[in-house]
Scaffold this active site. Structure first.
Site, PDB file in Angstrom:
ATOM      1  N   ASN A   1      25.815  34.405  44.713  1.00 15.42           N
ATOM      2  CA  ASN A   1      25.328  35.092  43.590  1.00 15.42           C
ATOM      3  C   ASN A   1      23.998  34.645  42.858  1.00 15.42           C
ATOM      4  O   ASN A   1      23.172  35.203  42.475  1.00 15.42           O
ATOM      5  CB  ASN A   1      26.388  35.513  42.180  1.00 15.42           C
ATOM      6  CG  ASN A   1      27.298  36.455  42.885  1.00 15.42           C
ATOM      7  OD1 ASN A   1      26.995  37.167  43.744  1.00 15.42           O
ATOM      8  ND2 ASN A   1      28.389  36.795  42.318  1.00 15.42           N
TER       9      ASN A   1
ATOM     10  N   GLU B   1      34.632  31.745  48.103  1.00 15.28           N
ATOM     11  CA  GLU B   1      33.809  30.460  47.670  1.00 15.28           C
ATOM     12  C   GLU B   1      34.795  29.684  46.798  1.00 15.28           C
ATOM     13  O   GLU B   1      35.240  30.243  45.775  1.00 15.28           O
ATOM     14  CB  GLU B   1      32.763  31.077  46.854  1.00 15.28           C
ATOM     15  CG  GLU B   1      31.219  31.236  47.378  1.00 15.28           C
ATOM     16  CD  GLU B   1      30.214  31.549  46.333  1.00 15.28           C
ATOM     17  OE1 GLU B   1      29.128  31.175  46.623  1.00 15.28           O
ATOM     18  OE2 GLU B   1      30.513  32.000  45.423  1.00 15.28           O
TER      19      GLU B   1
ATOM     20  N   SER C   1      32.520  34.974  38.475  1.00 11.38           N
ATOM     21  CA  SER C   1      31.277  35.019  39.303  1.00 11.38           C
ATOM     22  C   SER C   1      30.132  34.130  39.186  1.00 11.38           C
ATOM     23  O   SER C   1      29.511  33.834  39.891  1.00 11.38           O
ATOM     24  CB  SER C   1      30.818  36.618  39.326  1.00 11.38           C
ATOM     25  OG  SER C   1      31.734  37.327  39.507  1.00 11.38           O
TER      26      SER C   1
ATOM     27  N   HIS D   1      36.482  32.079  44.219  1.00  6.84           N
ATOM     28  CA  HIS D   1      35.674  33.318  43.943  1.00  6.84           C
ATOM     29  C   HIS D   1      35.807  34.174  45.199  1.00  6.84           C
ATOM     30  O   HIS D   1      35.357  33.834  46.265  1.00  6.84           O
ATOM     31  CB  HIS D   1      34.383  32.810  43.812  1.00  6.84           C
ATOM     32  CG  HIS D   1      33.177  33.996  43.544  1.00  6.84           C
ATOM     33  ND1 HIS D   1      31.789  33.913  43.770  1.00  6.84           N
ATOM     34  CD2 HIS D   1      33.400  35.013  42.713  1.00  6.84           C
ATOM     35  CE1 HIS D   1      31.589  34.974  43.591  1.00  6.84           C
ATOM     36  NE2 HIS D   1      32.339  35.851  42.770  1.00  6.84           N
TER      37      HIS D   1
HETATM   38  P1  NAD Z   1      38.073  44.488  35.784  1.00  2.00           P
HETATM   39  O1  NAD Z   1      37.399  45.015  34.463  1.00  2.00           O
HETATM   40  O2  NAD Z   1      38.326  45.462  36.847  1.00  2.00           O
HETATM   41  O3  NAD Z   1      39.497  43.767  35.470  1.00  2.00           O
HETATM   42  C1  NAD Z   1      39.894  42.802  34.672  1.00  2.00           C
HETATM   43  C2  NAD Z   1      41.391  43.134  34.351  1.00  2.00           C
HETATM   44  O4  NAD Z   1      41.735  42.043  33.668  1.00  2.00           O
HETATM   45  C3  NAD Z   1      41.708  44.462  33.300  1.00  2.00           C
HETATM   46  O5  NAD Z   1      42.542  45.193  34.166  1.00  2.00           O
HETATM   47  C4  NAD Z   1      42.040  43.683  32.215  1.00  2.00           C
HETATM   48  O6  NAD Z   1      42.748  44.576  31.558  1.00  2.00           O
HETATM   49  C5  NAD Z   1      42.292  42.539  32.549  1.00  2.00           C
HETATM   50  N1  NAD Z   1      42.366  41.342  31.296  1.00  2.00           N
HETATM   51  C6  NAD Z   1      41.234  41.332  30.526  1.00  2.00           C
HETATM   52  N2  NAD Z   1      41.824  40.475  29.735  1.00  2.00           N
HETATM   53  C7  NAD Z   1      42.720  39.761  29.925  1.00  2.00           C
HETATM   54  C8  NAD Z   1      43.796  39.064  29.500  1.00  2.00           C
HETATM   55  N3  NAD Z   1      43.443  38.016  28.501  1.00  2.00           N
HETATM   56  N4  NAD Z   1      45.270  38.771  29.916  1.00  2.00           N
HETATM   57  C9  NAD Z   1      45.634  39.624  31.006  1.00  2.00           C
HETATM   58  N5  NAD Z   1      44.562  40.692  31.588  1.00  2.00           N
HETATM   59  C10 NAD Z   1      43.255  40.794  31.074  1.00  2.00           C
HETATM   60  O7  NAD Z   1      37.049  43.380  36.416  1.00  2.00           O
HETATM   61  P2  NAD Z   1      36.867  42.690  37.598  1.00  2.00           P
HETATM   62  O8  NAD Z   1      36.051  43.364  38.279  1.00  2.00           O
HETATM   63  O9  NAD Z   1      38.209  42.826  38.572  1.00  2.00           O
HETATM   64  O10 NAD Z   1      36.568  41.169  37.556  1.00  2.00           O
HETATM   65  C11 NAD Z   1      37.335  40.224  37.055  1.00  2.00           C
HETATM   66  C12 NAD Z   1      36.795  38.966  37.442  1.00  2.00           C
HETATM   67  O11 NAD Z   1      36.336  38.848  38.623  1.00  2.00           O
HETATM   68  C13 NAD Z   1      35.578  38.476  36.549  1.00  2.00           C
HETATM   69  O12 NAD Z   1      35.452  37.277  36.415  1.00  2.00           O
HETATM   70  C14 NAD Z   1      34.334  38.790  37.548  1.00  2.00           C
HETATM   71  O13 NAD Z   1      33.067  38.450  37.320  1.00  2.00           O
HETATM   72  C15 NAD Z   1      34.945  38.362  38.795  1.00  2.00           C
HETATM   73  N6  NAD Z   1      34.520  39.214  40.045  1.00  2.00           N
HETATM   74  C16 NAD Z   1      34.370  40.355  40.077  1.00  2.00           C
HETATM   75  C17 NAD Z   1      33.841  41.047  41.191  1.00  2.00           C
HETATM   76  C18 NAD Z   1      33.677  42.363  41.368  1.00  2.00           C
HETATM   77  O14 NAD Z   1      32.803  42.732  42.338  1.00  2.00           O
HETATM   78  N7  NAD Z   1      34.135  43.264  40.651  1.00  2.00           N
HETATM   79  C19 NAD Z   1      33.634  40.086  42.573  1.00  2.00           C
HETATM   80  C20 NAD Z   1      33.967  38.613  42.094  1.00  2.00           C
HETATM   81  C21 NAD Z   1      34.263  38.185  41.183  1.00  2.00           C
END
Ligand code: NAD
Length: 699
Positions: free
Chosen positions: A485, A447, A414, A435
């Site tokens: 963002n 994005e 993000s 994104h």
């Molecule tokens: P989350 O915590 O819900 O999920 C992350 C997952 O990744 C977890 O299940 C974890 O076990 C897994 N994980 C972590 N390290 C790992 C590794 N090395 N190998 C394999 N799996 C691994 O987080 P999220 O909200 O899904 O966010 C994930 C990414 O998406 C981040 O970069 C975040 O910035 C981005 N993002 C989030 C949102 C949002 O609204 N939540 C929106 C857009 C982008």
């Protein structure tokens, strides 16, 4: 054969003249085509050998309707205008048959209804979609369609703009014949029969709308349409225009329809809707990536992380029939992620949107894994792990080792610097940001983040893939938070500053929702989780080596209030419910903050809330544009409309600024910047000042 214009072809077959529209891509009825059509008709009328006329397009389109690019220009008003052309066809003393295949929409359908007879292929796409651009059919559509398919059916099509296959209108006077293949031979045969049998000219204007329940139905339509379209004037005007088909003589109704059409053309809502239409198309075109750039095939995808985002991202590909290898660190996390995906599909099945076997088909496309080996054959990997640079770099280092040459390596980050992620690999040209927005299986925006070294074919491939998974893609350059963002940070800061100054979350949310935002910033914060921003602020303070100055949101987090997921944040929530309930606890935390910082609260009205928050978006948008992070102002609008709940009827923040007038925006920003202790970001962006001084606009 003769060529009356480059946009039409004229030929005779026996005693029938055939006028073919040949104006790619979809025979848009711009000035050149209108002139060509009328000249062809005149040629047919002047030729004593010609006894009948067939007008047709090609298999892709009879005509897609007006040329949207002409709207608002002098060309739109240039004679022959469409009503003139249609009147000439309807008045023709020689019978005219329309042969319709492909799209037949808007002005295209209005033209066809000016013919005396119509033959359509069963799969021809029929619509009057003007309402989607904030307009109504302005060339007789609201008068002729009810005469042909009845009041109720016509009203439904005109108010919704829905596309209907010709086969569904078979048996109505709209079509004399519906064919399985090419309608032209049937139309030619019909023309010959009409001449041979001396059949009358069937003029739609001579028909009556007959519907015993018409008044009751119109009243029902006014009530329901009015309630459903409160920010948009066009749908109700459509009802009023159709109602004229019952109450006014044909010519008077046509004149009134045209007046209503012209009035709608000048509304800010229609301007916004037309802007959105062209902006979304423009966003997919990249100035320095040729349209014929060869694409890399994407037949299988890997996703890393089965959390909030990874699960939703996976569903996009399953829905498009593309198999996904889904990787997690631990079996438990993998099982949890899979269960969430299945639950989402089961819910769709319960609502009747999916069949049980479709749920199984989609689930069967997932290959769950704990090992990177599973990625050795995939064409694209999207990483959605924790938002942490070290973790991301480790993931990309491993991907570089296991993925096949040419595989695209994407990050869903993000905020983080994509170039730093790409540089850990030996193939930064194959690295890109994809994104997605939460919930990733629902939100339309994608994005596409272009790194310094991302290759053009990777970019082109991802843009094409976005279309395949039904996303609206916008390209962003690399910066903290990308387009959406980064702007949101300024919007959030403006909202926070208003809290400090004297407003409450519910007032700010109410004001912005009144403006049309789908959700105010504090409700949105509670939904996304306040802990995310808290962590970011701590990270930034640590990176900058400064002590963090706590804001109200931090004190909420310190109290364990992370938003909906903990039952309280800015608001409180009752178990199992999502309605935000204003909370005295929040109010006392805010009051404490003001006391600690010696702030005397002041009265803030809703107009000020909107002005500060929306102009904060606009000002940062202008900087993003000047830096080349976004290629066009309209791209920024597309981001906000599809990813951040910006109201469609305002056309996005940049178009809104144009509508308000850029000098007014600059004036307000200068006023905010001059306040004691004002944040430096209120200084109006140089580009904004320049455009305002030059009397220009963003769009
Ligand atoms: P989350 O915590 O819900 O999920 C992350 C997952 O990744 C977890 O299940 C974890 O076990 C897994 N994980 C972590 N390290 C790992 C590794 N090395 N190998 C394999 N799996 C691994 O987080 P999220 O909200 O899904 O966010 C994930 C990414 O998406 C981040 O970069 C975040 O910035 C981005 N993002 C989030 C949102 C949002 O609204 N939540 C929106 C857009 C982008």
């Amino acid at each position: 054969m003769n060529t009356p214009s480059a946009a039409t072809r004229y030929e005779t077959r026996g005693a029938t003249a055939v006028i073919t529209l040949t104006y790619p891509p979809v025979n848009g009825l711009g000035a050149a085509l209108r002139k060509g059509i009328l000249n062809s008709l005149d040629q047919a009328l002047a030729d004593p050998v010609v006894k009948a006329v067939v007008i047709t397009g090609n298999e892709r389109a009879f005509s897609g309707g007006a040329d949207v690019k002409e709207f608002g220009t002098a060309l739109a008003a240039r004679e022959p205008r469409l009503p003139t052309v249609i009147a000439a066809f309807e008045a023709s003393p020689k019978p005219v048959v329309a042969a319709i295949a492909g799209v037949c929409m808007g002005g295209g359908l209005e033209l066809a209804m000016g013919a005396h007879y119509r033959v359509a292929s069963a799969d021809a796409q029929i619509a009057l979609p003007e309402v989607k651009l904030g307009l109504l059919p302005g060339a007789g559509g609201t008068q002729r369609l009810p005469r042909l398919i009845g009041l109720e059916a016509a009203l439904n099509m005109i108010v919704s703009g829905t596309v209907v296959p010709a086969s569904r209108l078979k048996g109505t006077p709209l079509f004399d014949e519906v064919t399985d293949g090419d309608p032209l031979p049937a139309a030619l045969a019909l023309a010959e029969r009409i001449v041979a049998e001396g059949r009358p000219l069937k003029r739609v204007r001579d028909l009556q709308v007959t519907d015993p329940q018409s008044e009751a139905y119109l009243q029902f339509a006014r009530n329901s349409v009015g309630a459903m379209s409160k920010n948009f004037p066009a749908p109700l005007k459509c009802v009023e225009a159709v109602a004229l088909s019952l109450s006014k003589p044909f010519d008077e109704a046509l004149r009134l329809e045209r007046e209503m059409f012209m009035a709608l053309m000048n509304t800010p809502e229609s301007r916004a809707q037309r802007h959105v239409f062209t902006a979304e198309r423009a966003a997919s075109k990249l100035p320095d990536v040729p349209a014929d750039t060869p694409l890399r095939p994407i037949t299988s995808v890997g996703v890393i992380g089965a959390g909030t985002m990874g699960g939703g991202i996976t569903m996009n590909f399953l829905n498009a029939g593309i198999p996904v290898v889904l990787l997690e660190m631990k079996q438990e996390a993998l099982d949890k992620g899979l269960a969430t995906i299945r639950r989402n599909y089961d819910n769709s099945a319960k609502k009747g949107k999916l069949k049980a076997e479709q749920v199984e088909q989609r689930m069967a496309l997932i290959t769950p894994t704990l090992a990177y080996e599973g990625f050795k054959d995939v064409d694209l990997v999207i990483e959605a792990v924790f938002e942490n640079m070290d973790v991301k770099r480790q993931v990309f280092k491993t991907l570089d080792e296991v993925c096949k040459p040419g595989a695209i390596l994407a990050s869903n980050t993000s905020y983080l610097n994509l170039d730093q992620i790409a540089d850990i690999t030996q193939r930064p040209q194959d690295v890109i940001g994809l994104h997605f927005f939460s919930p990733a299986n629902v939100m339309k925006l994608l994005e596409v983040v272009r790194g310094a070294k991302t290759s053009p074919d990777v970019l082109a491939t991802c843009m094409a893939l976005a279309r395949k998974i039904k996303k609206v893609a916008v390209v962003s350059g690399v910066c903290d938070g990308f387009i959406g963002n980064r702007m949101l940070a300024r919007y959030g800061a403006a909202a926070s500053a208003l809290i400090n100054a004297g407003a409450l979350p519910q007032q700010i949310d109410g004001a912005l929702q009144g403006f049309g935002m789908a959700m105010g910033p504090f409700r949105m914060g509670d939904l996304a989780g306040l802990d995310i921003g808290w962590a970011t602020r701590k990270r930034r303070a640590a990176e900058a080596g400064v002590e963090m100055k706590p804001v109200v949101a931090d004190t909420l987090c310190e109290a364990g209030r992370f938003g909906q997921k903990t039952g309280a944040g800015w608001y409180r929530y009752e178990a199992g419910r999502r309605d935000p309930i204003p909370d005295p606890v929040t109010q006392s935390l805010i009051e404490q903050y003001r006391k600690d910082n010696a702030i005397t609260p002041r009265q803030i009205d809703d107009a000020e809330v909107v002005e500060r928050c929306i102009f904060a978006l606009v000002n940062e948008g202008a900087r993003i544009l000047a830096e080349g992070i976004a290629a066009r102002a309209s791209d920024i609008d597309v981001v906000y409309l599809n990813g951040y709940g910006f109201p469609q009827h305002r056309g996005g923040p940049m178009l809104y600024a144009d509508t308000v007038g850029l000098p007014m925006v600059v004036r307000a920003l200068r006023r905010f910047a001059a306040e004691p202790g004002a944040d430096a970001s209120w200084q109006p962006a140089a580009l904004l000042v320049q455009l305002a001084e030059d009397g220009k606009t963003f769009n």
